[in-house]
Scaffold this motif. Structure first.
Motif, PDB file in Angstrom:
ATOM      1  N   UNK A  10      53.718  90.169  29.915  1.00  6.20           N
ATOM      2  CA  UNK A  10      52.977  90.712  28.768  1.00  6.20           C
ATOM      3  C   UNK A  10      51.548  91.111  29.119  1.00  6.20           C
ATOM      4  N   UNK A  11      51.092  90.677  30.278  1.00  2.00           N
ATOM      5  CA  UNK A  11      49.700  90.909  30.648  1.00  2.00           C
ATOM      6  C   UNK A  11      49.362  92.401  30.657  1.00  2.00           C
ATOM      7  N   UNK A  12      50.263  93.206  31.166  1.00  2.00           N
ATOM      8  CA  UNK A  12      49.932  94.619  31.345  1.00  2.00           C
ATOM      9  C   UNK A  12      50.295  95.474  30.146  1.00  2.00           C
ATOM     10  N   UNK A  13      51.289  95.086  29.373  1.00  2.00           N
ATOM     11  CA  UNK A  13      51.649  95.888  28.204  1.00  2.00           C
ATOM     12  C   UNK A  13      50.840  95.466  26.987  1.00  2.00           C
ATOM     13  N   UNK A  14      51.023  94.235  26.563  1.00  2.00           N
ATOM     14  CA  UNK A  14      50.299  93.733  25.399  1.00  2.00           C
ATOM     15  C   UNK A  14      48.800  93.677  25.680  1.00  2.00           C
ATOM     16  N   UNK A  15      48.434  93.210  26.856  1.00  4.47           N
ATOM     17  CA  UNK A  15      47.023  93.123  27.229  1.00  4.47           C
ATOM     18  C   UNK A  15      46.340  94.476  27.206  1.00  4.47           C
ATOM     19  N   UNK A  16      47.009  95.489  27.739  1.00  2.00           N
ATOM     20  CA  UNK A  16      46.443  96.839  27.754  1.00  2.00           C
ATOM     21  C   UNK A  16      46.298  97.392  26.346  1.00  2.00           C
ATOM     22  N   UNK A  17      47.276  97.141  25.493  1.00  2.00           N
ATOM     23  CA  UNK A  17      47.198  97.618  24.110  1.00  2.00           C
ATOM     24  C   UNK A  17      46.049  96.967  23.351  1.00  2.00           C
TER      25      UNK A  17
END
Length: 70
Positions: free
Chosen positions: A38-45
């Protein structure tokens, strides 16, 4: 009479800008604790949303200063 523009009334000195920037810094501390999936998808959003809010507030603040100069 026109308001004098100084460093004190620039948009980045507004309390809401300082609070959102603090929230952004805190978010970055927690981003490393997100699960890798989730770091790169949710975090980026989330990061994009915070930065967009900050950008919009700065634009509104600077446009009100510019319009007060006219």
């Amino acid at each position: 009479m026109r308001e004098q523009i100084s460093r004190d009334n620039f948009p980045q000195n507004l309390p809401i800008v300082q609070r959102i920037y603090g929230f952004y810094r805190t978010f970055h501390e927690f981003l490393g604790k997100f699960p890798k999936s989730e770091k790169y998808t949710l975090g980026q959003n989330i990061e994009s949303s915070i930065l967009k809010i900050l950008e919009e507030i700065l634009l509104v603040g600077s446009s009100s200063i510019t319009s007060s100069l006219k």
